[in-house]
Design a protein around this motif. Sequence first.
Motif, short mmCIF file in Angstrom:
data_model
loop_
_atom_site.label_atom_id
_atom_site.label_comp_id
_atom_site.label_asym_id
_atom_site.label_seq_id
_atom_site.Cartn_x
_atom_site.Cartn_y
_atom_site.Cartn_z
N ASN A 13 6.59 4.96 -1.97
CA ASN A 13 5.63 6.04 -1.78
C ASN A 13 6.30 7.41 -1.91
OD1 ASN A 13 2.74 6.46 -1.03
ND2 ASN A 13 3.67 7.67 0.60
N LEU A 14 7.54 7.53 -1.40
CA LEU A 14 8.30 8.78 -1.53
C LEU A 14 8.50 9.13 -3.00
CD1 LEU A 14 10.20 11.04 -0.36
CD2 LEU A 14 12.05 9.37 -0.61
N LEU A 15 8.94 8.15 -3.78
CA LEU A 15 9.22 8.39 -5.20
C LEU A 15 7.95 8.57 -6.02
CD1 LEU A 15 12.04 5.73 -5.76
CD2 LEU A 15 12.33 8.19 -5.43
N THR A 25 9.91 13.29 -10.83
CA THR A 25 9.12 12.11 -11.17
C THR A 25 10.02 10.89 -11.29
OG1 THR A 25 9.33 12.61 -13.53
CG2 THR A 25 7.38 13.47 -12.39
N THR A 26 9.42 9.71 -11.22
CA THR A 26 10.16 8.45 -11.27
C THR A 26 9.50 7.48 -12.24
OG1 THR A 26 10.93 8.67 -8.98
CG2 THR A 26 10.95 6.46 -9.92
N THR A 27 10.32 6.81 -13.02
CA THR A 27 9.88 5.70 -13.86
C THR A 27 10.36 4.42 -13.19
OG1 THR A 27 10.05 7.02 -15.87
CG2 THR A 27 10.00 4.62 -16.13
N HIS A 281 2.93 -2.07 2.87
CA HIS A 281 2.63 -1.87 1.45
C HIS A 281 1.13 -1.73 1.19
CE1 HIS A 281 6.77 -3.23 1.18
NE2 HIS A 281 6.81 -2.93 -0.10
N GLN A 282 0.35 -1.47 2.22
CA GLN A 282 -1.10 -1.43 2.04
C GLN A 282 -1.56 -0.25 1.19
OE1 GLN A 282 -3.55 -0.58 5.49
NE2 GLN A 282 -1.79 0.28 6.60
N GLN A 283 -0.73 0.83 1.12
CA GLN A 283 -1.13 2.01 0.35
C GLN A 283 -0.93 1.81 -1.14
OE1 GLN A 283 1.65 1.75 2.01
NE2 GLN A 283 3.35 2.79 1.01
N LEU A 284 -0.24 0.73 -1.55
CA LEU A 284 0.00 0.46 -2.96
C LEU A 284 -1.20 -0.26 -3.59
CD1 LEU A 284 2.88 1.09 -1.94
CD2 LEU A 284 3.72 -0.73 -3.43
N ASP A 291 4.35 -5.72 -8.41
CA ASP A 291 5.65 -5.28 -8.94
C ASP A 291 6.72 -5.27 -7.85
OD1 ASP A 291 4.60 -4.98 -11.46
OD2 ASP A 291 4.30 -2.81 -11.29
N ALA A 292 6.29 -4.94 -6.62
CA ALA A 292 7.22 -4.89 -5.49
C ALA A 292 7.47 -6.27 -4.89
CB ALA A 292 6.70 -3.94 -4.43
N GLY A 293 6.78 -7.29 -5.43
CA GLY A 293 6.96 -8.65 -4.92
C GLY A 293 6.15 -8.94 -3.68
#
Length: 322
Positions: A13-15, A25-27, A281-284, A291-293
């Motif tokens: 979330n930070l990235l 920005t982050t890829t 991880h509910q905000q994803l 992707d985060a598993g």
Amino acid sequence: IVASSSLYGGTYNLLNVTLPRLGITTTFVDASHPENFGKAVKENTRAFFVESLGNPKLDVLDLEAISKQAKAAKVPFIVDNTVATPALLNPIKHGADIVIHSLTKYIGGQGNSLGGVIIDAGNFDWANGKFPEFTEPSAGYHGLVYHEALGNASYTFKLILEGLRDFGGALSPFNAFQIIQGLETLSVRIRQHSENALELAQWLEGREEVAWVNYPGLASSPYKALADKYLPKGQSGIVTFGIKGGFEAAKKFTDATEVFSLLANIGDTKSLIIHPASTTHQQLTAVQQADAGVGQDLIRLSVGIENIEDLKADLDIAFKSL
């Protein structure tokens, strides 16, 4: 930044949300294929970032291979080594330039003190042309040219002279004391965490209520070969598994334990349990969770150092509650 997609939810979330507000920005890439980092490099790429042992995906990364990609891109390779701990893995020996830890977890060991640490290997060339803040006079510190005065120690001193001064982040003395006390027993504790976690993972593999089990030390783990290379002394104390019945069954299960406390922290001497899809991880989005598993059925255990039979008995009661 080019980062692994299998990160702790708060870091993701930070990235993904917070830093873009500051123009950073982050890829995100699939870190199981190290070449993905090189493919994602852009003209403005300034760092690679990974977790050595992903939380909660528990993917063991090929640090040496990713380090080669970072060197080719002339950017620092930053490794969050919180789950593995310095007692099990030293990323600097495998090409990392900067290592970070949440001291709140295994290093403190009691879950009672907030803190973090940054370790600079002192190997990165900050004068390679991509980091003018180290080679041009600093308006924030009397015109000091960091690299000219301090060489490869520039990063550490910039953190202290400008980062801590302007942004805070300094530990309270009492928290520092508690963390140092915890550090003294880290090597002993992490061995017990690892032994308990492996035995519990093997026990879970035999439960009919369980759809799958993930622990890098298991013979069935797709990360076993990398774990043997990078984590031969133990694979830390995090175990994840999927429960038959999906999202609702997983939530009910985490509410039914008594020895395992329902908490989002990890690395405590006491055993902890959580259902990431409905908490950390509910905000994803569903895609980001995947992707985060983080599957809908995933339960994460932070296995403590209690008697292993007590831990099995507690989980057995939770299984029966279903």
